[in-house]
Design a protein around this motif. Structure first.
Motif, PDB file in Angstrom:
ATOM      1  N   PHE A  55       5.162   3.361  -3.349  1.00  0.00           N
ATOM      2  CA  PHE A  55       6.083   2.784  -2.357  1.00  0.00           C
ATOM      3  C   PHE A  55       6.898   1.644  -2.966  1.00  0.00           C
ATOM      4  O   PHE A  55       8.115   1.529  -2.759  1.00  0.00           O
ATOM      5  CB  PHE A  55       5.267   2.290  -1.157  1.00  0.00           C
ATOM      6  CG  PHE A  55       6.117   1.715  -0.072  1.00  0.00           C
ATOM      7  CD1 PHE A  55       6.884   2.540   0.751  1.00  0.00           C
ATOM      8  CD2 PHE A  55       6.162   0.343   0.118  1.00  0.00           C
ATOM      9  CE1 PHE A  55       7.674   2.000   1.747  1.00  0.00           C
ATOM     10  CE2 PHE A  55       6.955  -0.201   1.116  1.00  0.00           C
ATOM     11  CZ  PHE A  55       7.714   0.627   1.934  1.00  0.00           C
ATOM     12  N   GLY A  56       6.259   0.824  -3.770  1.00  0.00           N
ATOM     13  CA  GLY A  56       6.979  -0.293  -4.427  1.00  0.00           C
ATOM     14  C   GLY A  56       8.021   0.209  -5.410  1.00  0.00           C
ATOM     15  O   GLY A  56       9.129  -0.316  -5.514  1.00  0.00           O
ATOM     16  N   GLN A  57       7.646   1.262  -6.150  1.00  0.00           N
ATOM     17  CA  GLN A  57       8.612   1.823  -7.101  1.00  0.00           C
ATOM     18  C   GLN A  57       9.826   2.395  -6.385  1.00  0.00           C
ATOM     19  O   GLN A  57      10.962   2.268  -6.850  1.00  0.00           O
ATOM     20  CB  GLN A  57       7.927   2.911  -7.936  1.00  0.00           C
ATOM     21  CG  GLN A  57       6.895   2.361  -8.907  1.00  0.00           C
ATOM     22  CD  GLN A  57       6.165   3.460  -9.638  1.00  0.00           C
ATOM     23  OE1 GLN A  57       6.295   4.654  -9.302  1.00  0.00           O
ATOM     24  NE2 GLN A  57       5.359   3.071 -10.657  1.00  0.00           N
ATOM     25  N   ALA A  58       9.584   3.005  -5.231  1.00  0.00           N
ATOM     26  CA  ALA A  58      10.709   3.557  -4.463  1.00  0.00           C
ATOM     27  C   ALA A  58      11.631   2.445  -3.982  1.00  0.00           C
ATOM     28  O   ALA A  58      12.866   2.550  -4.037  1.00  0.00           O
ATOM     29  CB  ALA A  58      10.160   4.378  -3.284  1.00  0.00           C
ATOM     30  N   GLN A  59      11.000   1.347  -3.536  1.00  0.00           N
ATOM     31  CA  GLN A  59      11.816   0.218  -3.077  1.00  0.00           C
ATOM     32  C   GLN A  59      12.623  -0.387  -4.242  1.00  0.00           C
ATOM     33  O   GLN A  59      13.782  -0.740  -4.104  1.00  0.00           O
ATOM     34  CB  GLN A  59      10.922  -0.845  -2.444  1.00  0.00           C
ATOM     35  CG  GLN A  59      10.418  -0.474  -1.058  1.00  0.00           C
ATOM     36  CD  GLN A  59       9.661  -1.613  -0.408  1.00  0.00           C
ATOM     37  OE1 GLN A  59       8.961  -2.363  -1.099  1.00  0.00           O
ATOM     38  NE2 GLN A  59       9.811  -1.730   0.904  1.00  0.00           N
ATOM     39  N   ASP A  60      11.975  -0.516  -5.415  1.00  0.00           N
ATOM     40  CA  ASP A  60      12.682  -1.051  -6.594  1.00  0.00           C
ATOM     41  C   ASP A  60      13.859  -0.170  -6.969  1.00  0.00           C
ATOM     42  O   ASP A  60      14.939  -0.651  -7.322  1.00  0.00           O
ATOM     43  CB  ASP A  60      11.722  -1.154  -7.788  1.00  0.00           C
ATOM     44  CG  ASP A  60      10.678  -2.243  -7.580  1.00  0.00           C
ATOM     45  OD1 ASP A  60      10.914  -3.112  -6.698  1.00  0.00           O
ATOM     46  OD2 ASP A  60       9.663  -2.228  -8.302  1.00  0.00           O
ATOM     47  N   GLU A  62      15.573   1.742  -4.961  1.00  0.00           N
ATOM     48  CA  GLU A  62      16.634   1.573  -3.954  1.00  0.00           C
ATOM     49  C   GLU A  62      17.410   0.273  -4.197  1.00  0.00           C
ATOM     50  O   GLU A  62      18.639   0.237  -4.107  1.00  0.00           O
ATOM     51  CB  GLU A  62      16.014   1.576  -2.555  1.00  0.00           C
ATOM     52  CG  GLU A  62      15.496   2.940  -2.112  1.00  0.00           C
ATOM     53  CD  GLU A  62      14.855   2.881  -0.738  1.00  0.00           C
ATOM     54  OE1 GLU A  62      14.807   1.765  -0.166  1.00  0.00           O
ATOM     55  OE2 GLU A  62      14.418   3.928  -0.235  1.00  0.00           O
ATOM     56  N   ARG A  63      16.644  -0.800  -4.475  1.00  0.00           N
ATOM     57  CA  ARG A  63      17.316  -2.091  -4.742  1.00  0.00           C
ATOM     58  C   ARG A  63      18.195  -2.009  -5.982  1.00  0.00           C
ATOM     59  O   ARG A  63      19.300  -2.539  -6.018  1.00  0.00           O
ATOM     60  CB  ARG A  63      16.263  -3.189  -4.885  1.00  0.00           C
ATOM     61  CG  ARG A  63      15.664  -3.648  -3.563  1.00  0.00           C
ATOM     62  CD  ARG A  63      14.909  -4.954  -3.757  1.00  0.00           C
ATOM     63  NE  ARG A  63      13.716  -4.764  -4.564  1.00  0.00           N
ATOM     64  CZ  ARG A  63      12.510  -4.482  -4.066  1.00  0.00           C
ATOM     65  NH1 ARG A  63      12.343  -4.355  -2.768  1.00  0.00           N
ATOM     66  NH2 ARG A  63      11.488  -4.351  -4.879  1.00  0.00           N
TER      67      ARG A  63
END
Length: 246
Positions: A55-60, A62-63
């Motif tokens: 989930f964190g990698q996906a957010q990174d 996207e950012r």
């Protein structure tokens, strides 16, 4: 219609046909639904395992994608602004160059028109400035005062020293102011060269000390004074120093 008999409901013939139809229709619907369900049933989907790291990698991601888009937009806006500024500067430089060229063309045209006008104008010949009039000669009285004054002006120009009083004093002693006086009794007369004129000078001395610009006539009062004073300046320093025969 319903009819009751012996405590139970009895169906009429029409009711029987309706019930049979409904039963048959329901069975068909059930059979069709079962068949449809058997054909359209989706394949089983394998569930995806969830984790905080994913989930964190996906957010990174996207950012990062959003940051890249923002940077690209900023670069595009900067390039557009730079292009607009360059276009404005180019337009101004072009306008300035045109204004300068127009001004030069106008100046050249004005100068050419002025030169043409000057050439077409008939000019009066230049007049040489009139030479300054020569000062009128100084007038001197034709008497002893005038003779001495004129002689002193000549002597001053020639650098011969003497004063008015010294000259007049010796003239009065030698000839009493008579420009034609002549001594026919002294030693000079005995030797054949008598003294002559206002200051009683002999011919050889007059000729030797004659001053250019004066008369060669020994009886000329101005020439006689100037030559005699020239001689006295050579022998005594000045006519002022002569107090007797010289």
């Amino acid at each position: 219609m319903r009819s009751t008999h012996s405590g139970y409901t009895r169906l009429t013939k029409a009711h029987k046909f309706s019930a049979a139809a409904l039963t048959a229709a329901g069975a068909a619907a059930v059979a069709f639904g079962a068949a449809s369900h058997a054909v359209a049933a989706p394949a089983p989907v394998k569930p995806v395992a969830w984790s905080a790291e994913a989930f964190g990698q996906a957010q990174d991601a996207e950012r990062k994608d959003a940051a890249d888009k923002a940077a690209e937009q900023a670069r595009a806006e900067a390039a557009a602004a730079k292009h607009a500024a360059q276009a404005k500067a180019d337009a101004k430089a072009k306008a300035d160059a045109k204004a300068k060229a127009d001004a030069k063309a106008k100046a050249d045209k004005d100068r050419a028109e002025k030169q043409a006008a000057n050439r077409s104008t008939t000019r009066a010949p230049l007049q040489k400035p009139a030479a300054p009039a020569a000062p009128a000669p100084k007038a001197y009285a034709n008497d002893l005062e005038g003779w001495i004054s004129e002689a002193l002006d000549i002597m001053k120009a020639k650098g011969i020293p003497a004063s008015y009083d010294g000259v007049k004093r010796n003239i009065m002693r030698e000839s009493t102011g008579n420009p034609h006086a002549i001594n026919d009794w002294d030693v000079n007369a005995v030797n054949g060269v008598p003294s002559k004129g206002l200051l009683q000078i002999i011919d050889p001395t007059f000729k030797a000390y004659h001053v250019e610009g004066t008369s060669w006539d020994i009886y000329d009062p101005v020439a006689n004074i100037v030559a005699s004073c020239n001689y006295a300046a050579d022998k005594y320093g000045s006519m002022d120093n002569v107090n007797s025969a010289y």
